[in-house]
Write an enzyme that holds these catalytic residues in place. Structure first.
Site, short mmCIF file in Angstrom:
data_model
loop_
_atom_site.label_atom_id
_atom_site.label_comp_id
_atom_site.label_asym_id
_atom_site.label_seq_id
_atom_site.Cartn_x
_atom_site.Cartn_y
_atom_site.Cartn_z
N HIS A 22 101.79 98.42 23.18
CA HIS A 22 102.40 98.46 24.81
C HIS A 22 103.07 99.38 24.30
O HIS A 22 104.09 100.87 23.55
CB HIS A 22 103.13 97.56 25.25
N CYS B 27 107.02 92.95 20.00
CA CYS B 27 106.27 93.79 20.15
C CYS B 27 106.46 95.44 19.24
O CYS B 27 107.37 95.27 18.50
CB CYS B 27 105.69 94.66 21.53
#
Length: 167
Positions: A123, A142
């Site tokens: 992301h 992430c």
């Protein structure tokens, strides 16, 4: 006088819209056939066969050393997964989902009596109002890149693309 004013306002509106850029890009180059993340080097590579198409510096989970085992451990997974979803409304500009946990991850976590966690993405940066973790590795597990970089990745990577995450 009114016609001139109307034209002027219309011209300004056209320029304002032309100056806006969309976070959704198009890509017409070689297909991304795989993704490799080298956690130690903090580098993400988009590949076509053995050719590196793009390379990005990344931030990882806040405790990046070692494979992810359980929810909340702050680790970025290690292993082979696939890109399994796209989120245009992410809290982090744009995001593409990674198929963690796989069957092995679930079995390992359950053997410890724990939840393996999930929601692992590549992301961009947090949208306004979303809190960012501290330090160079700040995600919950992430893989984070700059916003303009996730725009490229989002355009280039298709669902089903394999991703190998190495220590």
């Amino acid at each position: 006088m009114m016609k001139r004013r109307t034209f002027g306002l219309g011209a300004l509106a056209t320029l304002a819209v032309a100056g806006c850029s969309s976070k959704f890009r198009t890509y017409n180059g070689p297909e991304v056939t795989s993704i490799v993340l080298n956690k130690g080097a903090r580098r993400l590579y988009l590949l076509h066969g053995n050719e590196v198409l793009k390379s990005y510096k990344v931030a990882l989970g806040f405790a990046p050393v070692g494979p992810k085992r359980v929810r909340g451990d702050g680790k970025t997974p290690e292993g082979t997964y696939v890109i399994d979803r796209r989120n245009p409304n992410s809290d982090f500009h744009l995001s593409v989902g990674i198929s963690y946990p796989n069957r092995r991850d679930i079995e390992l976590a359950r053997a410890m009596g724990m939840d393996p966690g999930g929601d692992i993405f590549i992301h961009g940066q947090p949208n306004p109002g979303v809190k960012k973790g501290k330090g160079p590795d700040w995600t919950a597990g992430c893989i984070a890149v700059k916003n303009r970089e996730i725009e490229e990745i989002y355009a280039m990577v298709r669902l089903g693309t394999p991703i190998t995450i190495r220590a």
